[in-house]
Write a protein that holds these residues in place. Structure first.
Motif, PDB file in Angstrom:
ATOM      1  N   GLU A  41      14.985  86.244  54.972  1.00  0.00           N
ATOM      2  CA  GLU A  41      15.672  87.229  54.128  1.00  0.00           C
ATOM      3  C   GLU A  41      16.906  87.777  54.831  1.00  0.00           C
ATOM      4  O   GLU A  41      17.949  87.994  54.208  1.00  0.00           O
ATOM      5  CB  GLU A  41      14.693  88.348  53.781  1.00  0.00           C
ATOM      6  N   GLY A  45      19.558  86.371  52.625  1.00  0.00           N
ATOM      7  CA  GLY A  45      19.659  87.398  51.596  1.00  0.00           C
ATOM      8  C   GLY A  45      20.977  88.144  51.668  1.00  0.00           C
ATOM      9  O   GLY A  45      21.941  87.701  52.293  1.00  0.00           O
ATOM     10  N   GLY A  57      17.575  82.139  47.460  1.00  0.00           N
ATOM     11  CA  GLY A  57      16.172  82.504  47.313  1.00  0.00           C
ATOM     12  C   GLY A  57      15.281  81.294  47.138  1.00  0.00           C
ATOM     13  O   GLY A  57      14.166  81.247  47.671  1.00  0.00           O
ATOM     14  N   ILE A 188       9.581  90.102  48.607  1.00  0.00           N
ATOM     15  CA  ILE A 188      10.939  89.951  48.058  1.00  0.00           C
ATOM     16  C   ILE A 188      10.958  89.713  46.555  1.00  0.00           C
ATOM     17  O   ILE A 188      12.044  89.602  45.958  1.00  0.00           O
ATOM     18  CB  ILE A 188      11.696  88.791  48.756  1.00  0.00           C
ATOM     19  N   ARG A 194      18.752  94.349  45.991  1.00  0.00           N
ATOM     20  CA  ARG A 194      18.869  93.322  47.029  1.00  0.00           C
ATOM     21  C   ARG A 194      18.075  92.076  46.687  1.00  0.00           C
ATOM     22  O   ARG A 194      18.468  90.955  47.050  1.00  0.00           O
ATOM     23  CB  ARG A 194      18.400  93.897  48.373  1.00  0.00           C
ATOM     24  N   HIS A 195      16.953  92.225  45.980  1.00  0.00           N
ATOM     25  CA  HIS A 195      16.035  91.107  45.779  1.00  0.00           C
ATOM     26  C   HIS A 195      15.972  90.602  44.341  1.00  0.00           C
ATOM     27  O   HIS A 195      15.237  89.659  44.058  1.00  0.00           O
ATOM     28  CB  HIS A 195      14.623  91.508  46.226  1.00  0.00           C
ATOM     29  N   ARG A 196      16.733  91.218  43.446  1.00  0.00           N
ATOM     30  CA  ARG A 196      16.648  90.829  42.032  1.00  0.00           C
ATOM     31  C   ARG A 196      16.918  89.340  41.842  1.00  0.00           C
ATOM     32  O   ARG A 196      16.228  88.662  41.080  1.00  0.00           O
ATOM     33  CB  ARG A 196      17.629  91.648  41.194  1.00  0.00           C
ATOM     34  N   PHE A 198      17.616  87.102  44.783  1.00  0.00           N
ATOM     35  CA  PHE A 198      17.071  86.373  45.927  1.00  0.00           C
ATOM     36  C   PHE A 198      15.555  86.160  45.789  1.00  0.00           C
ATOM     37  O   PHE A 198      15.029  85.123  46.188  1.00  0.00           O
ATOM     38  CB  PHE A 198      17.377  87.150  47.215  1.00  0.00           C
ATOM     39  N   GLY A 199      14.855  87.126  45.213  1.00  0.00           N
ATOM     40  CA  GLY A 199      13.408  87.012  45.094  1.00  0.00           C
ATOM     41  C   GLY A 199      12.925  86.440  43.780  1.00  0.00           C
ATOM     42  O   GLY A 199      11.708  86.353  43.554  1.00  0.00           O
TER      43      GLY A 199
END
Length: 321
Positions: A41, A45, A57, A188, A194-196, A198-199
């Motif tokens: 990450e 990320g 991601g 994540i 931050r993770h919308r 990437f995760g």
């Protein structure tokens, strides 16, 4: 299928769990996977366009699955070249037991009941904060009990039935891969800025791999209701009516089954990090859950675990005939 391995792992975990002394000394497979996720990450990320964020991601998820599963397969090959088959089975079962959380889940949820009994509402809030993400200070006694029962239901699927299922189907690498996906989703796979993106891959993958376990968990809870004085009819009705309306495509199944079996209402509007989340209700019973309801839920859970083990034994016996 790896039924003997799975049964051995279940027995080891039920008897010993994961000792705290070992955890303090070397950690746990989930913490090892968590360090890998944190590293990836940090490297992949961050602020990116939607397309780049999702691509990074996806690459991270591939590595999160491939590295632990690859190490597991390499270790198995080495062990099978060096050691007798029965000894390899024992070592693999010991390793696999660390990926199942039936004993740990029971102890963490029972701690909520103990905390409430010994220290009142403050003790219950303190204990439930260890297993749920919502704001404990906003919960009254019924809210603490519902939160604990909901966590027990959902984690019965994620922490027990799912690793057992993938262990039985694909052996130790399958269980390791599942645990990697599930850990990635918890770290994540949420909708923070931050993770919308990437995760996203981790969240979607976790939804897919938990489909079989969530349905099986609901089945085990329905069967357990038959032997514990719970409402089988209520569990089936709640699953059919409410499970599909949960914000998670999988969590609704065990939560609805538990709610119907106990004649309770679970889920519903909840507060996370100061924000109210308008979840749908599971079940149509009482919402004022009490300690006796949590005790009944724990009894249902224990019976569900036993039914799962007996079903595995039955399948193994049938296969070996």
């Amino acid at each position: 299928m790896f039924l003997s391995l799975t049964l051995c792992a279940l027995l080891i975990e039920a008897a010993f769990g994961y000792p705290d002394a070992i955890f303090r000394r070397i950690g746990h497979p989930v913490t090892w996977i968590g360090r890998l996720i944190t590293t990836l990450e940090r490297l992949l990320g961050g602020e990116k366009s939607v397309l780049k964020g999702r691509a990074c991601g996806l690459c991270a998820l591939a590595l999160i699955i491939a590295v632990p599963a690859g190490i597991t397969i390499a270790g198995q090959i080495l062990l099978h070249h060096l050691l007798p088959r029965s000894f390899c089975l024992a070592l693999e079962a010991l390793c696999a037991s660390t990926l199942i959380a039936q004993r740990a889940l029971y102890e963490h949820v029972r701690a909520v009941l103990t905390g409430l009994t010994q220290d009142g509402l403050a003790g219950g809030r303190r204990a439930v904060s260890q297993i749920v993400g919502r704001d404990p200070e906003t919960l009254d006694c019924a809210g603490v009990m519902r939160a604990a029962i909901e966590s027990l239901s959902e984690n019965f699927s994620d922490g027990v039935v799912a690793p057992v299922f993938w262990l039985a189907v694909f052996g130790l690498p399958g269980a390791v891969a599942y645990k990697a996906i599930n850990t990635a989703d918890s770290m994540i796979g949420h909708l923070s800025p931050r993770h919308r993106d990437f995760g996203r891959a981790a969240a979607l993958c976790d939804d897919c791999v938990n489909i079989p376990a969530s349905r099986l968990t609901a089945l085990w809870l329905c069967l357990a209701a038959c032997f514990s004085g719970g409402s089988l009819r209520g569990a089936i009705r709640a699953i059919r009516r409410d499970a599909a309306h949960h914000r998670s495509p999988n969590a609704g199944w065990p939560e609805a089954a538990m709610a119907g079996a106990l004649v309770l209402r679970l889920a519903g509007p909840r507060r996370y990090d100061g924000l109210m989340v308008a979840d749908s209700w599971m079940g149509d019973g009482r919402s004022d859950a009490g300690p006796q309801d949590l005790a009944r839920a724990l009894r249902l859970y224990r019976l569900g675990c036993l039914i799962q083990a007996l079903c595995l034994l039955g399948v193994l016996t049938g296969v070996n005939r």
